[in-house]
Design an enzyme around this catalytic site. Structure first.
Site, PDB file in Angstrom:
ATOM      1  N   LYS A   1     -80.314  57.996 103.142  1.00 43.04           N
ATOM      2  CA  LYS A   1     -79.423  58.891 102.393  1.00 43.04           C
ATOM      3  C   LYS A   1     -79.118  60.168 103.161  1.00 43.04           C
ATOM      4  CE  LYS A   1     -79.809  57.198  97.773  1.00 43.04           C
ATOM      5  NZ  LYS A   1     -79.971  57.433  96.357  1.00 43.04           N
TER       6      LYS A   1
ATOM      7  N   LYS B   1     -76.971  46.940 100.559  1.00 44.84           N
ATOM      8  CA  LYS B   1     -77.092  46.711  99.108  1.00 44.84           C
ATOM      9  C   LYS B   1     -75.910  47.297  98.345  1.00 44.84           C
ATOM     10  CE  LYS B   1     -79.555  50.604  97.227  1.00 44.84           C
ATOM     11  NZ  LYS B   1     -80.204  51.056  96.037  1.00 44.84           N
TER      12      LYS B   1
ATOM     13  N   LYS C   1     -74.082  52.759  94.286  1.00 45.07           N
ATOM     14  CA  LYS C   1     -73.139  53.668  93.605  1.00 45.07           C
ATOM     15  C   LYS C   1     -72.364  54.500  94.601  1.00 45.07           C
ATOM     16  CE  LYS C   1     -76.347  54.727  89.818  1.00 45.07           C
ATOM     17  NZ  LYS C   1     -77.684  54.953  90.381  1.00 45.07           N
TER      18      LYS C   1
HETATM   19  N1  AQP Z   1     -78.162  46.618  94.714  1.00 43.58           N
HETATM   20  C1  AQP Z   1     -79.168  46.611  93.839  1.00 43.58           C
HETATM   21  N2  AQP Z   1     -79.757  45.448  93.479  1.00 43.58           N
HETATM   22  C2  AQP Z   1     -80.775  45.427  92.579  1.00 43.58           C
HETATM   23  N3  AQP Z   1     -81.258  46.543  91.989  1.00 43.58           N
HETATM   24  C3  AQP Z   1     -80.688  47.730  92.310  1.00 43.58           C
HETATM   25  N4  AQP Z   1     -80.918  48.997  91.912  1.00 43.58           N
HETATM   26  C4  AQP Z   1     -80.062  49.834  92.548  1.00 43.58           C
HETATM   27  N5  AQP Z   1     -79.262  49.142  93.376  1.00 43.58           N
HETATM   28  C5  AQP Z   1     -79.626  47.827  93.255  1.00 43.58           C
HETATM   29  C6  AQP Z   1     -81.925  49.364  90.928  1.00 43.58           C
HETATM   30  O1  AQP Z   1     -81.287  50.143  89.929  1.00 43.58           O
HETATM   31  C7  AQP Z   1     -82.222  51.099  89.429  1.00 43.58           C
HETATM   32  C8  AQP Z   1     -81.582  52.439  89.372  1.00 43.58           C
HETATM   33  O2  AQP Z   1     -81.240  52.901  90.648  1.00 43.58           O
HETATM   34  P1  AQP Z   1     -81.010  54.449  90.856  1.00 43.58           P
HETATM   35  O3  AQP Z   1     -79.908  54.892  90.006  1.00 43.58           O
HETATM   36  O4  AQP Z   1     -82.249  55.194  90.655  1.00 43.58           O
HETATM   37  O5  AQP Z   1     -80.626  54.653  92.332  1.00 43.58           O
HETATM   38  P2  AQP Z   1     -80.534  53.785  93.596  1.00 43.58           P
HETATM   39  O6  AQP Z   1     -81.636  52.807  93.702  1.00 43.58           O
HETATM   40  O7  AQP Z   1     -80.402  54.730  94.712  1.00 43.58           O
HETATM   41  O8  AQP Z   1     -79.205  53.015  93.245  1.00 43.58           O
HETATM   42  P3  AQP Z   1     -77.815  53.006  93.886  1.00 43.58           P
HETATM   43  O9  AQP Z   1     -76.933  52.426  92.879  1.00 43.58           O
HETATM   44  O10 AQP Z   1     -77.870  52.316  95.184  1.00 43.58           O
HETATM   45  O11 AQP Z   1     -77.407  54.499  94.099  1.00 43.58           O
HETATM   46  P4  AQP Z   1     -77.099  55.271  95.428  1.00 43.58           P
HETATM   47  O12 AQP Z   1     -75.835  54.751  95.960  1.00 43.58           O
HETATM   48  O13 AQP Z   1     -76.985  56.685  94.950  1.00 43.58           O
HETATM   49  O14 AQP Z   1     -78.264  55.042  96.349  1.00 43.58           O
HETATM   50  C9  AQP Z   1     -83.457  51.049  90.326  1.00 43.58           C
HETATM   51  O15 AQP Z   1     -84.471  50.309  89.663  1.00 43.58           O
HETATM   52  C10 AQP Z   1     -82.977  50.303  91.526  1.00 43.58           C
HETATM   53  O16 AQP Z   1     -84.021  49.563  92.132  1.00 43.58           O
END
Ligand code: AQP
Length: 332
Positions: free
Chosen positions: A111, A194, A197
């Protein structure tokens, strides 16, 4: 007693990965455990959030929890910043966790990117706050996607070090619950990264608020390879985009990769994508519609969060009293 805690960041663009990797499992677990589900707004601000959008995203994520099937009377549904114990315990954990531990966190490296010097201190200390979120309630199990495994290991290390340093048995050693065939949903544009968001391409993900046309269009455009689908799972080796779509299908259909390939092995991607669109629209459409209905009633959403905050504080209060006593703080 076993207690579940998990959180999702209200940073917008809630997607299929968040649903299959996390939120859908939350719904299943509410039958077996006492659960606290948290909109982790303090985590969201570790990178810049527009305040107006953040407010909207907090309510939208709360709506998504409820629309996906979480019962706010059965579970505690709350937002992190409404229980200050999270921040208080995070500070104590800042003093327990070692720099060397945080330096190993791959999510920070991803990040922060190349411009590491310019990343916020909050982004670096994020895993300590995550440990505090969980341990303020002495939660024992944490349902997450694969990407959070390393942070949970750090949470275990922090609990262990705190217990050892102070000679107590205060914090439990949490267990991750990584459930289902879609624990790591990949981008529709690139099978090696992956679904996320923060991906600048909206075509890389299916958002929970996408309508049927948007879902169909994104899946039609999803990257694949020229071969038809194999009939056995080992035929997906070295084909990350194909493996991703099959995994998504299996998860949405509540089936397995083997079963999906038994039915669709030999199909062309054009046909398989039509079948995938049909099931994705059937499963996600009602959730998106219910989210919209709930978001239009912010007073109801705020009421759920207010009630959740009161119930959350009642659970963390005795834990924090124990922590302050153990650390040696005087509370008058
Ligand atoms: N691609 C994914 N596949 C399966 N699980 C996922 N999670 C996130 N992306 C995937 C799971 O969603 C939960 C919440 O995630 P978060 O909001 O805490 O942040 P993150 O893991 O950083 O998710 P993002 O969507 O990828 O956000 P950004 O782009 O900001 O990094 C967690 O349980 C996560 O495992």
């Amino acid at each position: 007693m076993d207690r579940i805690f998990s959180g999702v960041q209200p940073s917008g663009n809630l997607h299929l990965g968040n649903y299959l990797g996390a939120i859908r499992n939350f719904v299943r677990l509410q039958e077996q455990y006492e659960c606290i589900y948290c909109v982790v707004d303090m985590h969201a601000i570790t990178v810049w959030q527009d305040p107006k959008e953040l407010r909207h995203n907090i309510r939208e994520l709360t709506a998504a929890f409820i629309a996906a099937g979480l019962d706010p009377t059965k579970n505690v549904i709350m937002n992190q910043s409404q229980n200050s114990h999270h921040a208080e315990l995070a500070w104590i954990f800042n003093c327990v966790a070692r720099l060397g531990w945080l330096n190993r966190m791959t999510q920070f490296k991803e990040k922060a990117g190349k411009n590491r010097e310019n990343a916020s201190v909050g982004l670096y200390a994020y895993p300590n706050l995550m440990a505090a979120d969980i341990l303020a309630y002495k939660a024992t199990h944490v349902p997450v996607g694969e990407d959070q495994k390393q942070h949970l290991e750090l949470c275990r290390d922090i609990a262990q070090k705190f217990n050892n340093d102070f000679g107590v048995d205060l914090f439990p050693i949490v267990e991750p619950l990584i459930l289902g065939p879609a624990t790591r949903v990949m981008s529709l544009r690139d099978g090696s990264s992956k679904m996320s968001k923060s991906d600048p391409s909206d075509n890389s993900r299916i958002n929970l608020t996408d309508d049927a046309d948007a879902i169909a269009q994104k899946l039609r455009r999803a990257r694949t390879d020229p071969e038809p689908l194999p009939s056995e799972p080992d035929g997906l080796d070295g084909r990350p985009e194909a493996a991703n779509l099959v995994g998504i299908f299996a998860a949405l259909a509540d089936s397995s990769v083997e079963e999906v390939l038994r039915e669709h092995g030999g199909s062309l991607f054009s046909d398989f994508k039509n079948a995938l669109t049909e099931i994705a629209v059937a499963k996600l459409g009602p959730i998106g519609a219910e989210m919209q209905r709930l978001v239009a009633d912010p007073a109801y959403i705020d009421g759920v969060l207010a009630d959740g905050a009161v119930r959350a504080r009642a659970l963390s209060e005795p834990v924090m009293a124990e922590v302050f006593e153990t650390v040696g703080f005087v509370r008058t």
